[in-house]
Design a protein around this motif. Structure first.
Motif, PDB file in Angstrom:
ATOM      1  N   GLN A   1       0.830  -0.861   0.081  1.00 37.08           N
ATOM      2  CA  GLN A   1      -0.128   0.364   0.402  1.00 37.08           C
ATOM      3  C   GLN A   1       0.705   1.555  -0.153  1.00 37.08           C
ATOM      4  O   GLN A   1       0.465   1.978  -0.548  1.00 37.08           O
ATOM      5  CB  GLN A   1      -1.104  -0.495   1.482  1.00 37.08           C
ATOM      6  CG  GLN A   1      -1.774  -1.203   0.963  1.00 37.08           C
ATOM      7  CD  GLN A   1      -2.911  -0.608   2.798  1.00 37.08           C
ATOM      8  OE1 GLN A   1      -2.099  -0.699   3.471  1.00 37.08           O
ATOM      9  NE2 GLN A   1      -4.087  -1.346   1.680  1.00 37.08           N
TER      10      GLN A   1
ATOM     11  N   PRO B   1       2.254  -9.832  10.402  1.00 34.16           N
ATOM     12  CA  PRO B   1       1.227 -10.704   9.125  1.00 34.16           C
ATOM     13  C   PRO B   1      -0.113 -11.019  10.028  1.00 34.16           C
ATOM     14  O   PRO B   1      -0.007 -12.391  10.379  1.00 34.16           O
ATOM     15  CB  PRO B   1       1.883 -10.543   8.225  1.00 34.16           C
ATOM     16  CG  PRO B   1       2.596 -10.369   8.006  1.00 34.16           C
ATOM     17  CD  PRO B   1       3.828 -10.551   9.802  1.00 34.16           C
TER      18      PRO B   1
ATOM     19  N   HIS C   1      -5.913  -8.722   7.164  1.00 35.67           N
ATOM     20  CA  HIS C   1      -5.280  -7.077   8.433  1.00 35.67           C
ATOM     21  C   HIS C   1      -3.622  -6.205   7.021  1.00 35.67           C
ATOM     22  O   HIS C   1      -3.376  -7.135   6.781  1.00 35.67           O
ATOM     23  CB  HIS C   1      -5.015  -7.440   9.564  1.00 35.67           C
ATOM     24  CG  HIS C   1      -5.362  -7.658  10.190  1.00 35.67           C
ATOM     25  ND1 HIS C   1      -6.683  -6.953  11.681  1.00 35.67           N
ATOM     26  CD2 HIS C   1      -6.492  -8.903  10.677  1.00 35.67           C
ATOM     27  CE1 HIS C   1      -7.205  -7.820  12.032  1.00 35.67           C
ATOM     28  NE2 HIS C   1      -7.398  -9.069  11.302  1.00 35.67           N
ATOM     29  N   THR C   2      -3.962  -4.932   7.644  1.00 35.30           N
ATOM     30  CA  THR C   2      -2.253  -4.218   7.362  1.00 35.30           C
ATOM     31  C   THR C   2      -1.440  -4.329   8.176  1.00 35.30           C
ATOM     32  O   THR C   2      -2.070  -4.804   9.542  1.00 35.30           O
ATOM     33  CB  THR C   2      -3.072  -2.698   6.839  1.00 35.30           C
ATOM     34  OG1 THR C   2      -3.587  -2.372   7.830  1.00 35.30           O
ATOM     35  CG2 THR C   2      -4.254  -2.939   5.503  1.00 35.30           C
TER      36      THR C   2
ATOM     37  N   THR D   1       2.840  -3.154   9.099  1.00 30.20           N
ATOM     38  CA  THR D   1       3.890  -1.765   8.606  1.00 30.20           C
ATOM     39  C   THR D   1       5.277  -2.644   8.999  1.00 30.20           C
ATOM     40  O   THR D   1       5.592  -3.784   9.754  1.00 30.20           O
ATOM     41  CB  THR D   1       3.612  -0.511   9.521  1.00 30.20           C
ATOM     42  OG1 THR D   1       2.642   0.059   9.458  1.00 30.20           O
ATOM     43  CG2 THR D   1       4.900   0.033   9.174  1.00 30.20           C
TER      44      THR D   1
ATOM     45  N   ARG E   1       3.788  -0.759   4.015  1.00 30.14           N
ATOM     46  CA  ARG E   1       2.781  -0.942   4.652  1.00 30.14           C
ATOM     47  C   ARG E   1       2.179  -1.767   3.643  1.00 30.14           C
ATOM     48  O   ARG E   1       2.106  -1.441   2.547  1.00 30.14           O
ATOM     49  CB  ARG E   1       1.675   0.195   5.478  1.00 30.14           C
ATOM     50  CG  ARG E   1       0.170  -0.148   6.185  1.00 30.14           C
ATOM     51  CD  ARG E   1      -0.111   0.688   5.793  1.00 30.14           C
ATOM     52  NE  ARG E   1      -0.834   1.754   5.146  1.00 30.14           N
ATOM     53  CZ  ARG E   1      -1.136   2.990   4.586  1.00 30.14           C
ATOM     54  NH1 ARG E   1       0.100   3.675   5.009  1.00 30.14           N
ATOM     55  NH2 ARG E   1      -1.030   3.464   3.309  1.00 30.14           N
ATOM     56  N   TRP E   2       1.350  -2.996   3.896  1.00 28.49           N
ATOM     57  CA  TRP E   2       0.568  -3.801   3.709  1.00 28.49           C
ATOM     58  C   TRP E   2      -0.111  -4.482   3.878  1.00 28.49           C
ATOM     59  O   TRP E   2      -0.661  -4.308   4.874  1.00 28.49           O
ATOM     60  CB  TRP E   2       1.747  -5.547   3.336  1.00 28.49           C
ATOM     61  CG  TRP E   2       3.343  -4.847   2.820  1.00 28.49           C
ATOM     62  CD1 TRP E   2       4.069  -4.256   3.604  1.00 28.49           C
ATOM     63  CD2 TRP E   2       3.716  -5.535   1.332  1.00 28.49           C
ATOM     64  NE1 TRP E   2       5.679  -4.397   3.150  1.00 28.49           N
ATOM     65  CE2 TRP E   2       5.254  -4.773   2.353  1.00 28.49           C
ATOM     66  CE3 TRP E   2       3.569  -5.937   0.645  1.00 28.49           C
ATOM     67  CZ2 TRP E   2       6.244  -5.026   0.976  1.00 28.49           C
ATOM     68  CZ3 TRP E   2       4.237  -6.099  -0.497  1.00 28.49           C
ATOM     69  CH2 TRP E   2       5.481  -5.396  -0.640  1.00 28.49           C
ATOM     70  N   LEU E   3      -0.854  -5.288   2.706  1.00 28.86           N
ATOM     71  CA  LEU E   3      -2.827  -5.659   3.147  1.00 28.86           C
ATOM     72  C   LEU E   3      -2.151  -7.691   2.767  1.00 28.86           C
ATOM     73  O   LEU E   3      -1.962  -7.581   1.317  1.00 28.86           O
ATOM     74  CB  LEU E   3      -3.375  -5.082   2.368  1.00 28.86           C
ATOM     75  CG  LEU E   3      -4.402  -5.997   2.734  1.00 28.86           C
ATOM     76  CD1 LEU E   3      -5.309  -5.806   4.080  1.00 28.86           C
ATOM     77  CD2 LEU E   3      -6.186  -5.013   1.394  1.00 28.86           C
ATOM     78  N   TRP E   4      -2.827  -7.949   3.354  1.00 30.03           N
ATOM     79  CA  TRP E   4      -2.581  -9.566   3.376  1.00 30.03           C
ATOM     80  C   TRP E   4      -4.358  -9.487   3.236  1.00 30.03           C
ATOM     81  O   TRP E   4      -5.420  -9.877   4.239  1.00 30.03           O
ATOM     82  CB  TRP E   4      -2.126 -10.704   5.261  1.00 30.03           C
ATOM     83  CG  TRP E   4      -2.218 -11.402   4.281  1.00 30.03           C
ATOM     84  CD1 TRP E   4      -3.205 -12.555   3.859  1.00 30.03           C
ATOM     85  CD2 TRP E   4      -1.723 -12.654   5.500  1.00 30.03           C
ATOM     86  NE1 TRP E   4      -3.198 -13.584   4.558  1.00 30.03           N
ATOM     87  CE2 TRP E   4      -2.662 -13.744   5.418  1.00 30.03           C
ATOM     88  CE3 TRP E   4      -0.855 -12.893   6.106  1.00 30.03           C
ATOM     89  CZ2 TRP E   4      -1.719 -15.411   5.640  1.00 30.03           C
ATOM     90  CZ3 TRP E   4      -0.768 -14.193   7.228  1.00 30.03           C
ATOM     91  CH2 TRP E   4      -0.995 -15.305   6.345  1.00 30.03           C
ATOM     92  N   HIS E   5      -4.479 -10.301   2.178  1.00 36.80           N
ATOM     93  CA  HIS E   5      -6.048 -10.296   1.064  1.00 36.80           C
ATOM     94  C   HIS E   5      -6.498 -11.637   2.020  1.00 36.80           C
ATOM     95  O   HIS E   5      -6.132 -12.388   1.607  1.00 36.80           O
ATOM     96  CB  HIS E   5      -5.898 -10.165  -0.165  1.00 36.80           C
ATOM     97  CG  HIS E   5      -4.957  -8.257  -0.805  1.00 36.80           C
ATOM     98  ND1 HIS E   5      -5.808  -7.712  -0.950  1.00 36.80           N
ATOM     99  CD2 HIS E   5      -4.542  -7.988  -0.999  1.00 36.80           C
ATOM    100  CE1 HIS E   5      -5.946  -6.625  -1.387  1.00 36.80           C
ATOM    101  NE2 HIS E   5      -4.726  -6.899  -1.645  1.00 36.80           N
TER     102      HIS E   5
END
Length: 262
Positions: A199, A225, A229-230, A232, A250-254
């Motif tokens: 993100q 992770p 959830h997102t 950092t 910042r990342w999102l686990w789909h």
């Protein structure tokens, strides 16, 4: 009116990850390339070089392989030795005008010995003919977390280096992402069980890594992770006790439900 330079890129197969998404490092190379094309187009005077000090990238959505991106770059602000560039990438077939990726980077002008130098007279006026503007300030980088990081090591390869004979800025991001995946896999997170998309990426370059050097990558998470959830990720690239680069992403686990919509 400020100068804008446009170029079209198509996300190639080899620029995608195992999900079929354009990688952050590939987009960094687009940024580097379009900046060079812009400078070449105006035949920028001087015999110095530009190196990146800091880059911030915001990803509104993943970009699929073979997507055609209309990209533009423009000057945002200047000092005597630095230039801040903006970048926007739009999907050519999109029904709206919002960029799918937006970024900015702070470049430093250096002489042939790699030392900061004054830009050629009139450089800022090429991009901002209505008058000089100072670069937009970035938030200070947060200090490294105090808990013990996960660590990996990496040796700088010939293919990581560029014309300045140091590790290219995009290669750092590849190293950081690969280090993170080593940690995910230790924890049982695999591409088959998790789709992780960036993100935001914020990276600052402090010193140069050279061919053959062994680097240590330190990684921390604000929360480890978890699906849906997102999170950092904080990282540092070290040579001994010296920090060469530091990054916050910042990342999102789909989840399985929203992964089908990517």
């Amino acid at each position: 009116m400020r100068r804008q330079f446009c170029h079209t890129y198509t996300a190639r197969y080899d620029e995608g990850d195992c999900y079929g998404h354009l990688t952050p490092s590939a987009f960094l190379r687009y940024m580097q390339d379009i900046a060079a094309l812009d400078a070449e187009d105006i035949q920028l005077p001087g015999d110095g070089y530009w190196i990146i000090k800091r880059t911030v990238i915001d990803f509104a959505a993943p970009v699929q392989m073979h997507t055609r991106l209309e990209m533009q770059t423009y000057g945002m602000g200047f000092t005597r030795i630095t230039a801040q560039r903006g970048y926007e990438a739009r999907i050519s077939t999109a029904s709206h005008d919002q960029p799918v990726i937006a970024a900015r980077s702070l470049w430093v002008y250096v002489d042939k010995r790699g030392r900061p130098a004054r830009m050629p007279e009139g450089t800022a006026a090429i991009w901002l003919p209505e008058g000089p503007v100072a670069p937009s300030p970035e938030a200070p980088f947060p200090p490294a977390p105090q808990d013990t990081p996960e660590t990996t090591t990496y040796s700088v390869r010939f293919s990581d280096t560029d014309l300045m004979q140091h590790m290219n800025n995009a290669a750092y991001v590849e190293v950081l992402d690969n280090a993170a995946w080593e940690i995910y896999i230790r924890a049982g997170i695999t591409p088959e069980t998790a789709i992780l998309t960036a993100q935001q990426y914020d990276i600052e370059y402090l010193e140069s890594a050279r061919l053959g050097e062994t680097l240590e990558i330190k990684t921390w998470f604000d929360e480890f992770p978890a699906a849906g959830h997102t999170f950092t990720r904080y990282q540092q690239v070290m040579r001994g006790d010296l920090v060469l680069a530091r990054a916050r992403s910042r990342w999102l686990w789909h989840t399985a439900e929203n992964a089908a919509q990517l």
